[in-house]
Motif scaffolding. Structure first.
Motif, PDB file in Angstrom:
ATOM      1  N   LYS A 194     -33.146 -42.153 -75.948  1.00  0.00           N
ATOM      2  CA  LYS A 194     -32.142 -42.411 -76.987  1.00  0.00           C
ATOM      3  C   LYS A 194     -32.298 -41.479 -78.195  1.00  0.00           C
ATOM      4  N   LEU A 195     -33.505 -40.955 -78.405  1.00  0.00           N
ATOM      5  CA  LEU A 195     -33.785 -40.198 -79.615  1.00  0.00           C
ATOM      6  C   LEU A 195     -32.970 -38.913 -79.700  1.00  0.00           C
ATOM      7  N   LEU A 196     -32.800 -38.225 -78.582  1.00  0.00           N
ATOM      8  CA  LEU A 196     -32.017 -36.986 -78.599  1.00  0.00           C
ATOM      9  C   LEU A 196     -30.536 -37.273 -78.846  1.00  0.00           C
ATOM     10  N   LYS A 197     -30.044 -38.397 -78.319  1.00  0.00           N
ATOM     11  CA  LYS A 197     -28.656 -38.777 -78.577  1.00  0.00           C
ATOM     12  C   LYS A 197     -28.453 -39.110 -80.055  1.00  0.00           C
ATOM     13  N   MET A 198     -29.420 -39.804 -80.626  1.00  0.00           N
ATOM     14  CA  MET A 198     -29.342 -40.140 -82.052  1.00  0.00           C
ATOM     15  C   MET A 198     -29.382 -38.883 -82.912  1.00  0.00           C
ATOM     16  N   LEU A 199     -30.173 -37.899 -82.481  1.00  0.00           N
ATOM     17  CA  LEU A 199     -30.252 -36.633 -83.201  1.00  0.00           C
ATOM     18  C   LEU A 199     -28.916 -35.892 -83.119  1.00  0.00           C
ATOM     19  N   ALA A 200     -28.303 -35.892 -81.929  1.00  0.00           N
ATOM     20  CA  ALA A 200     -27.018 -35.211 -81.745  1.00  0.00           C
ATOM     21  C   ALA A 200     -25.916 -35.868 -82.572  1.00  0.00           C
ATOM     22  N   LEU A 201     -25.979 -37.198 -82.706  1.00  0.00           N
ATOM     23  CA  LEU A 201     -24.969 -37.939 -83.479  1.00  0.00           C
ATOM     24  C   LEU A 201     -25.265 -37.936 -84.985  1.00  0.00           C
ATOM     25  N   LYS A 202     -26.381 -37.297 -85.360  1.00  0.00           N
ATOM     26  CA  LYS A 202     -26.820 -37.193 -86.759  1.00  0.00           C
ATOM     27  C   LYS A 202     -27.116 -38.557 -87.379  1.00  0.00           C
ATOM     28  N   ARG A 203     -27.545 -39.487 -86.523  1.00  0.00           N
ATOM     29  CA  ARG A 203     -28.017 -40.776 -87.027  1.00  0.00           C
ATOM     30  C   ARG A 203     -29.448 -40.653 -87.536  1.00  0.00           C
ATOM     31  N   ILE A 204     -30.159 -39.627 -87.059  1.00  0.00           N
ATOM     32  CA  ILE A 204     -31.502 -39.331 -87.552  1.00  0.00           C
ATOM     33  C   ILE A 204     -31.592 -37.829 -87.803  1.00  0.00           C
ATOM     34  N   ASP A 205     -32.634 -37.425 -88.549  1.00  0.00           N
ATOM     35  CA  ASP A 205     -32.851 -36.010 -88.843  1.00  0.00           C
ATOM     36  C   ASP A 205     -33.951 -35.386 -87.990  1.00  0.00           C
ATOM     37  N   TRP A 206     -34.882 -36.201 -87.522  1.00  0.00           N
ATOM     38  CA  TRP A 206     -35.995 -35.672 -86.746  1.00  0.00           C
ATOM     39  C   TRP A 206     -36.561 -36.751 -85.822  1.00  0.00           C
ATOM     40  N   SER A 207     -37.343 -36.293 -84.863  1.00  0.00           N
ATOM     41  CA  SER A 207     -38.089 -37.229 -84.023  1.00  0.00           C
ATOM     42  C   SER A 207     -39.399 -36.565 -83.612  1.00  0.00           C
ATOM     43  N   LEU A 208     -40.214 -37.298 -82.910  1.00  0.00           N
ATOM     44  CA  LEU A 208     -41.492 -36.777 -82.413  1.00  0.00           C
ATOM     45  C   LEU A 208     -41.452 -36.689 -80.890  1.00  0.00           C
ATOM     46  N   TYR A 209     -41.755 -35.511 -80.382  1.00  0.00           N
ATOM     47  CA  TYR A 209     -41.769 -35.270 -78.943  1.00  0.00           C
ATOM     48  C   TYR A 209     -42.780 -34.170 -78.628  1.00  0.00           C
ATOM     49  N   PHE A 210     -43.233 -34.140 -77.362  1.00  0.00           N
ATOM     50  CA  PHE A 210     -43.752 -32.894 -76.831  1.00  0.00           C
ATOM     51  C   PHE A 210     -42.540 -31.983 -76.624  1.00  0.00           C
ATOM     52  N   PRO A 211     -42.613 -30.706 -76.985  1.00  0.00           N
ATOM     53  CA  PRO A 211     -41.436 -29.838 -76.867  1.00  0.00           C
ATOM     54  C   PRO A 211     -40.827 -29.785 -75.467  1.00  0.00           C
ATOM     55  N   SER A 212     -41.648 -29.747 -74.428  1.00  0.00           N
ATOM     56  CA  SER A 212     -41.097 -29.719 -73.069  1.00  0.00           C
ATOM     57  C   SER A 212     -40.389 -31.030 -72.737  1.00  0.00           C
ATOM     58  N   GLU A 213     -40.920 -32.119 -73.249  1.00  0.00           N
ATOM     59  CA  GLU A 213     -40.323 -33.445 -73.058  1.00  0.00           C
ATOM     60  C   GLU A 213     -38.969 -33.516 -73.755  1.00  0.00           C
ATOM     61  N   ALA A 214     -38.893 -32.994 -74.988  1.00  0.00           N
ATOM     62  CA  ALA A 214     -37.629 -32.981 -75.727  1.00  0.00           C
ATOM     63  C   ALA A 214     -36.585 -32.161 -74.985  1.00  0.00           C
ATOM     64  N   GLU A 215     -36.983 -31.020 -74.447  1.00  0.00           N
ATOM     65  CA  GLU A 215     -36.038 -30.167 -73.713  1.00  0.00           C
ATOM     66  C   GLU A 215     -35.561 -30.851 -72.440  1.00  0.00           C
ATOM     67  N   TYR A 216     -36.442 -31.590 -71.777  1.00  0.00           N
ATOM     68  CA  TYR A 216     -36.061 -32.327 -70.571  1.00  0.00           C
ATOM     69  C   TYR A 216     -34.972 -33.356 -70.886  1.00  0.00           C
ATOM     70  N   TYR A 217     -35.173 -34.145 -71.945  1.00  0.00           N
ATOM     71  CA  TYR A 217     -34.185 -35.153 -72.312  1.00  0.00           C
ATOM     72  C   TYR A 217     -32.906 -34.505 -72.842  1.00  0.00           C
ATOM     73  N   ARG A 218     -33.038 -33.377 -73.524  1.00  0.00           N
ATOM     74  CA  ARG A 218     -31.844 -32.682 -74.023  1.00  0.00           C
ATOM     75  C   ARG A 218     -30.965 -32.237 -72.851  1.00  0.00           C
ATOM     76  N   ARG A 219     -31.577 -31.659 -71.834  1.00  0.00           N
ATOM     77  CA  ARG A 219     -30.812 -31.195 -70.674  1.00  0.00           C
ATOM     78  C   ARG A 219     -30.123 -32.353 -69.975  1.00  0.00           C
ATOM     79  N   GLN A 220     -30.768 -33.515 -70.001  1.00  0.00           N
ATOM     80  CA  GLN A 220     -30.195 -34.677 -69.332  1.00  0.00           C
ATOM     81  C   GLN A 220     -29.076 -35.335 -70.130  1.00  0.00           C
ATOM     82  N   SER A 221     -29.291 -35.498 -71.453  1.00  0.00           N
ATOM     83  CA  SER A 221     -28.382 -36.351 -72.228  1.00  0.00           C
ATOM     84  C   SER A 221     -27.496 -35.619 -73.223  1.00  0.00           C
ATOM     85  N   THR A 222     -27.984 -34.508 -73.788  1.00  0.00           N
ATOM     86  CA  THR A 222     -27.171 -33.788 -74.789  1.00  0.00           C
ATOM     87  C   THR A 222     -27.260 -32.282 -74.529  1.00  0.00           C
ATOM     88  N   PRO A 223     -26.742 -31.808 -73.403  1.00  0.00           N
ATOM     89  CA  PRO A 223     -26.939 -30.411 -73.002  1.00  0.00           C
ATOM     90  C   PRO A 223     -26.360 -29.383 -73.967  1.00  0.00           C
TER      91      PRO A 223
END
Length: 299
Positions: A194-223
């Motif tokens: 959900k964190l990447l979707k919230m970031l894309a919708l500008k509901r949050i400004d930042w989150s904590l991830y491993f960079p590879s993990e963030a890229e994995y979720y980005r490709r899946q949910s907010t390409p």
């Protein structure tokens, strides 16, 4: 004439002997190939290192594992899909053949029953993940190295962040988070996706991830979203993990062979599999850190 007959008889005898040898060879049983030891690779469901929800095992650790498997030709190989807790239990089990795993971090307690290879995997650490377009907004929180001073960011009420509920992010990060997890500027979410979707919708400004993990979720949910990871001041530049095998004579032999493969490939070409799971900005960070690691290892 007699001389010619003798020569003819000698020729027949030679051909007959040769034919007999041929017949013996023709009816001899082929030699069975020697049976190889079975090497079982224990694989936890940890994307994008191991992506296990598809018909074929994929992910950067899976590709790394296959790279080494192709060079460990003295063994037959099989994969066992299990969670981390059972994986470690399997490593204690020395009765069912060789057990190895590709994504293990050596710790003192694990060294009691696991033998580890030299460093195989290099990862970027837990980082602040932001929208690329917002990079300039974070400069006031950066030190001279361009790393985020986490406590300053967390204490700023104009920046809203989100973390996963009850997730541990490591000693340094958790020590800062402990003061602010219940503050208005930090939101806790049950699902990492959900964190990447919230970031894309500008509901949050930042989150904590491993960079590879963030890229994995980005490709899946907010390409279509462009993100980047910011290093956290005080964090290590790279995390190291490696292949470990059950600490048995057979397991130690496997690790010895893996170390020989590592020594023969000082540029660590298999780490390109991990780099492919980073966005462009984070890949630049990783390639610089990897080169520093390789140079330090060589010299």
């Amino acid at each position: 004439m007699k001389t010619a007959v003798k020569k003819w008889l000698r020729c027949i005898a030679f051909v007959g002997a040769f034919a007999g040898a041929f017949v013996m060879c023709a009816f001899a049983k082929p030699t069975a190939p020697l049976a190889k030891e079975m090497l079982t690779w224990a694989v936890p469901p940890f994307a994008p290192a191991f992506i296990t929800d598809q018909s074929n095992l994929t992910g950067y650790a899976a590709d790394t594992q296959n790279w080494f498997v192709q060079r460990l030709t003295d063994y037959d190989h099989t994969v066992l899909h299990i969670p981390l807790s059972r994986l470690l239990a399997e490593m204690r089990n020395t009765a069912d053949g060789i057990r190895c795993s590709t994504t293990l971090i050596p710790t003192p307690d694990r060294r009691e029953f696991i033998v580890f290879a030299k460093t195989v995997l290099l990862h970027l650490p837990i980082s602040i993940v932001i929208r690329q377009e917002d990079f300039d907004r974070y400069k006031p929180f950066m030190n001279d190295q361009g790393h985020i001073l986490l406590w300053q960011l967390l204490s700023n009420v104009h920046f809203q962040g989100a973390v996963r509920l009850e997730r541990a992010y490591g000693g340094l990060v958790d020590s800062h988070l402990a003061r602010y997890r219940t503050s208005d500027q930090v939101m806790e979410v049950v699902d990492d996706t959900k964190l990447l979707k919230m970031l894309a919708l500008k509901r949050i400004d930042w989150s904590l991830y491993f960079p590879s993990e963030a890229e994995y979720y980005r490709r899946q949910s907010t390409p279509d979203q462009a993100i980047m990871a910011l290093p956290i001041a005080g964090n290590t530049n790279l995390l190291e993990a490696t292949i470990g095998c059950a600490n048995t004579p057979a397991g130690r032999t496997v690790i010895k062979r893996i170390n020989a493969i590592i020594d023969a490939n000082p540029t660590m070409p298999w780490t390109d599999f991990y780099a492919a799971w980073l966005n462009t900005k984070d890949r630049e960070w990783f390639e610089q850190a990897r080169q520093q690691f390789i140079s330090a290892s060589i010299f």
